[in-house]
Design a protein around this motif. Structure first.
Motif, PDB file in Angstrom:
ATOM      1  N   LEU A   1       0.840  -1.211   0.000  1.00  0.00           N
ATOM      2  CA  LEU A   1       0.000   0.000   0.000  1.00  0.00           C
ATOM      3  C   LEU A   1       0.871   1.255   0.000  1.00  0.00           C
ATOM      4  CD1 LEU A   1      -2.919  -0.774   2.485  1.00  0.00           C
ATOM      5  CD2 LEU A   1      -3.074  -0.486   0.027  1.00  0.00           C
TER       6      LEU A   1
ATOM      7  N   ARG B   1      -2.214 -10.653  -2.605  1.00  0.00           N
ATOM      8  CA  ARG B   1      -2.975  -9.993  -1.531  1.00  0.00           C
ATOM      9  C   ARG B   1      -4.159 -10.836  -1.056  1.00  0.00           C
ATOM     10  NH1 ARG B   1      -2.869  -3.943  -4.106  1.00  0.00           N
ATOM     11  NH2 ARG B   1      -1.122  -3.118  -2.913  1.00  0.00           N
TER      12      ARG B   1
ATOM     13  N   PHE C   1      -7.935  -2.981   9.495  1.00  0.00           N
ATOM     14  CA  PHE C   1      -7.543  -1.572   9.628  1.00  0.00           C
ATOM     15  C   PHE C   1      -7.955  -1.025  11.000  1.00  0.00           C
ATOM     16  CE2 PHE C   1      -7.381  -2.268   5.146  1.00  0.00           C
ATOM     17  CZ  PHE C   1      -6.357  -1.454   4.701  1.00  0.00           C
TER      18      PHE C   1
ATOM     19  N   ASP D   1      -8.165   1.592   0.657  1.00  0.00           N
ATOM     20  CA  ASP D   1      -7.033   0.708   0.967  1.00  0.00           C
ATOM     21  C   ASP D   1      -7.525  -0.715   1.233  1.00  0.00           C
ATOM     22  OD1 ASP D   1      -5.187   2.685   0.699  1.00  0.00           O
ATOM     23  OD2 ASP D   1      -4.939   3.072   2.832  1.00  0.00           O
ATOM     24  N   ALA D   2      -8.653  -0.808   1.935  1.00  0.00           N
ATOM     25  CA  ALA D   2      -9.202  -2.137   2.267  1.00  0.00           C
ATOM     26  C   ALA D   2      -9.554  -2.901   0.992  1.00  0.00           C
ATOM     27  CB  ALA D   2     -10.428  -1.994   3.154  1.00  0.00           C
ATOM     28  N   MET D   3     -10.095  -2.193   0.016  1.00  0.00           N
ATOM     29  CA  MET D   3     -10.419  -2.846  -1.265  1.00  0.00           C
ATOM     30  C   MET D   3      -9.146  -3.339  -1.940  1.00  0.00           C
ATOM     31  SD  MET D   3     -13.316  -0.766  -3.285  1.00  0.00           S
ATOM     32  CE  MET D   3     -14.826  -0.404  -2.445  1.00  0.00           C
ATOM     33  N   GLU D   4      -8.146  -2.471  -1.928  1.00  0.00           N
ATOM     34  CA  GLU D   4      -6.884  -2.803  -2.583  1.00  0.00           C
ATOM     35  C   GLU D   4      -6.245  -4.036  -1.932  1.00  0.00           C
ATOM     36  OE1 GLU D   4      -4.946   0.880  -3.257  1.00  0.00           O
ATOM     37  OE2 GLU D   4      -3.258  -0.072  -4.261  1.00  0.00           O
ATOM     38  N   VAL D   5      -6.290  -4.058  -0.604  1.00  0.00           N
ATOM     39  CA  VAL D   5      -5.703  -5.185   0.115  1.00  0.00           C
ATOM     40  C   VAL D   5      -6.477  -6.484  -0.143  1.00  0.00           C
ATOM     41  CG1 VAL D   5      -5.288  -6.083   2.437  1.00  0.00           C
ATOM     42  CG2 VAL D   5      -4.645  -3.771   1.900  1.00  0.00           C
ATOM     43  N   SER D   6      -7.792  -6.352  -0.424  1.00  0.00           N
ATOM     44  CA  SER D   6      -8.587  -7.547  -0.733  1.00  0.00           C
ATOM     45  C   SER D   6      -8.307  -8.070  -2.134  1.00  0.00           C
ATOM     46  CB  SER D   6     -10.082  -7.233  -0.644  1.00  0.00           C
ATOM     47  OG  SER D   6     -10.393  -6.674   0.566  1.00  0.00           O
TER      48      SER D   6
ATOM     49  N   GLU E   1     -10.033   4.632   5.102  1.00  0.00           N
ATOM     50  CA  GLU E   1      -9.211   3.513   4.598  1.00  0.00           C
ATOM     51  C   GLU E   1     -10.005   2.453   3.845  1.00  0.00           C
ATOM     52  OE1 GLU E   1      -7.478   2.663   8.523  1.00  0.00           O
ATOM     53  OE2 GLU E   1      -5.543   3.185   7.696  1.00  0.00           O
ATOM     54  N   GLN E   2     -11.232   2.816   3.379  1.00  0.00           N
ATOM     55  CA  GLN E   2     -12.037   1.822   2.651  1.00  0.00           C
ATOM     56  C   GLN E   2     -11.407   1.495   1.292  1.00  0.00           C
ATOM     57  OE1 GLN E   2     -16.371   2.667   2.670  1.00  0.00           O
ATOM     58  NE2 GLN E   2     -15.962   3.973   4.404  1.00  0.00           N
TER      59      GLN E   2
ATOM     60  N   TYR F   1     -17.178  -1.053   4.472  1.00  0.00           N
ATOM     61  CA  TYR F   1     -17.772  -0.266   3.380  1.00  0.00           C
ATOM     62  C   TYR F   1     -19.146   0.240   3.847  1.00  0.00           C
ATOM     63  CZ  TYR F   1     -14.157  -3.015   1.142  1.00  0.00           C
ATOM     64  OH  TYR F   1     -12.965  -3.624   0.847  1.00  0.00           O
TER      65      TYR F   1
ATOM     66  N   ALA G   1     -12.475  -0.082   8.584  1.00  0.00           N
ATOM     67  CA  ALA G   1     -12.648   0.229   7.158  1.00  0.00           C
ATOM     68  C   ALA G   1     -13.781  -0.572   6.519  1.00  0.00           C
ATOM     69  CB  ALA G   1     -11.332  -0.004   6.391  1.00  0.00           C
TER      70      ALA G   1
END
Lengths: 241, 265
Positions: free
Chosen positions: A54, A81, A88, B135-140, B132-133, A94, A92
């Motif tokens: 990240l 990933r 987080f 970032d959370a998507m990216e990490v998923s 950080e939503q 949605y 985090a």
């Protein structure tokens, strides 16, 4: 099977003139819980964000499951990933999705049948003790519940390593303990390695197999909870008071 | 060294502002290129696209309908005295129709759209960034740009023209009411006069430009939200600049569209 899950070598990162990480080395083995302690702003979160790509470090190597994270293309990085869970600090979740949709989201693209998806969501929610919250929206959840749902979401893909960014911050002591015990349960149930970033000593006491303390952008010391708690270094001991 | 000596503090301020402007333009250009690259590459997010079309299009309909009706009504009431002065009151339906279809309908609807949808997108994305939503998507392992930006921009590009057509139709009904406030014109006669005067060159360019309006509003809003980085303060800033720059883009594109369409007429 290789036992080292993540291997970080000489990691350096600066934001302008602020040198946050000044050469950190870290290894974590399969099934191990590593707690990283450090003062606020010491670069703990930056460390785990570098681990999943990240944040790009200025220098150093990040090897995850034998692959250099910063040499992968987008497709391979996304595939890598999928083996990583990230809880987080704010969970985090949605906001526009219900708890069920939040949990289903990481499984997009796996083309699972709805029945299988429902079963997986229900069993994961059960493992964090929130089976009744399945149709709630994140705005209706308490801080502790949000963390649990966030953890459930990270578990949906059966990750091999879970990164926790301040999992107990902002929670009352009782809920903090519950979350810490949950982290321990998850480690036992899923046999996943974990890196837990925290400054909550109680959380560290419950969850840590090994601990590392960051000071001035470097790994200041490492050891078990007991070793560090009884360290001769007063600065290290000050964390446990 | 020589440059440093001849450039004073005020000039340095202008230069830094100019540098900032060009940097912003370059970033926006890269963002646009990234949009086209991601939009064309599979997999496509059809479900999210439909959801966004519903939220962006259908949910904006009541506001667009009300403004459309008022737009037609007010324009008719305001135009009547001037036309009456020249004894050209019978031209009222045709004149109002041409004004609405060619210019007022698309531009006012786009501005309302920038206010409602643009600010919403800007604030939503900035808030997702702060919490950080993204970032959370990216990490998923999910591409957040494709899921969040592409779907919103494509939806807005296709929904604004639909909204403009509806706003135009409702504005014409509003104009019909306006005409009948101080006179009596039948529904049939009113629309006969309207369609007698409207030509293909009035309708077609006006609709085409709205695709560009929708695209620009959503792209700028997404850009501002996606690149917001000042914490919660950034959410407000992103929403605000999404509306300001989105509206500005509408006027600039409208000016370009008028120039281009006048070349062909």
């Amino acid at each position: 099977m290789e036992t080292i899950v993540a291997d970080i070598t000489n990691l350096k990162k600066a934001f302008g003139s602020n040198h946050v990480l000044k050469g950190i080395d870290l290894k974590i083995e399969r099934g191990e819980n590593l707690v990283v302690l450090g003062k606020s702003g010491s670069g703990k979160s930056v460390l785990i964000k570098c681990l999943v790509g990240l944040i790009e470090p200025d220098e150093g190597k990040v090897i995850l499951f034998g692959k250099n994270v910063f040499e992968l293309n987008d497709e391979d990085l996304n595939a890598l990933r999928k083996k990583v869970g990230f809880l987080f600090q704010s969970a985090a979740l949605y906001d526009s999705m219900s708890v069920r949709e939040n949990l289903e989201f990481p499984l997009r693209g796996l083309k699972l049948k709805q029945k299988e998806l429902d079963e997986r969501v229900a069993s994961t929610l059960k493992s964090v003790g929130l089976e009744d919250a399945i149709d709630q929206m994140p705005c209706g959840l308490s801080g502790g519940m949000r963390k649990r749902v966030g953890l459930a979401r990270t578990l949906m893909l059966n990750p091999e390593i879970i990164l926790y960014d301040e999992p107990t911050t902002g929670l009352d002591p009782t809920t903090s303990k519950e979350i810490s015990r949950l982290i321990l349960d998850v480690q036992k149930k899923y046999s996943a390695a974990s890196i837990i970033i925290t400054h909550d000593v109680e959380c560290a006491r419950i969850t840590a197999n090994r601990m590392m303390i960051i000071k001035d952008g470097t790994a200041y010391c490492e050891g078990t909870f007991e070793e560090l708690e009884t360290s001769k270094d007063e600065w290290v001991r000050s964390f446990f008071k | 060294m020589v440059i440093k000596k001849i450039v004073g503090p005020s000039e340095r301020l202008y230069l830094s502002a100019l540098k900032g402007f060009f940097e912003e333009v370059a970033q926006l250009t890269l963002f646009t290129l990234r949009f086209f690259k991601q939009a064309l590459q599979p997999p496509y997010e059809f479900n999210e696209l439909l959801k966004q079309s519903y939220l962006i299009g259908y949910k904006s309909l009541p506001l667009i309908a009300i403004t459309g009706c008022i737009m037609g009504l007010v324009l008719t009431i305001q135009s009547r005295p001037t036309l009456a002065e020249f004894g050209a009151e019978s031209w009222l339906p045709a004149m109002v129709a041409v004004s609405i279809i060619r210019e007022i309908g698309p531009v006012i609807t786009a501005l309302i759209f920038a206010g409602k949808v643009g600010s919403g997108i800007g604030a939503e994305l900035a808030s997702m960034k702060v919490s950080e939503q993204i970032d959370a998507m990216e990490v998923s392992g999910i591409n957040p740009f494709k899921y969040i930006v592409v779907t919103r921009v494509v939806s807005a590009t296709f929904m604004l023209p639909v909204l403009v057509v509806m706003a135009d139709a409702i504005a014409l009904y509003g104009a019909y009411i306006g005409v009948n406030l101080k006179g009596e014109v039948s529904f049939h006669l009113f629309f006969l006069q309207v369609f007698e005067k409207l030509t293909f060159t009035d309708v077609f360019p006006a609709i085409i430009k709205t695709f560009f309006f929708g695209f620009a509003i959503a792209l700028i809003s997404c850009y501002k939200g996606y690149n917001s980085n000042k914490g919660t303060e950034g959410v407000g800033v992103a929403a605000n600049s999404a509306v300001v720059y989105g509206s500005l883009a509408v006027f600039i594109l409208d000016m370009a569209a008028v120039q281009i369409s006048s070349l062909f007429s």
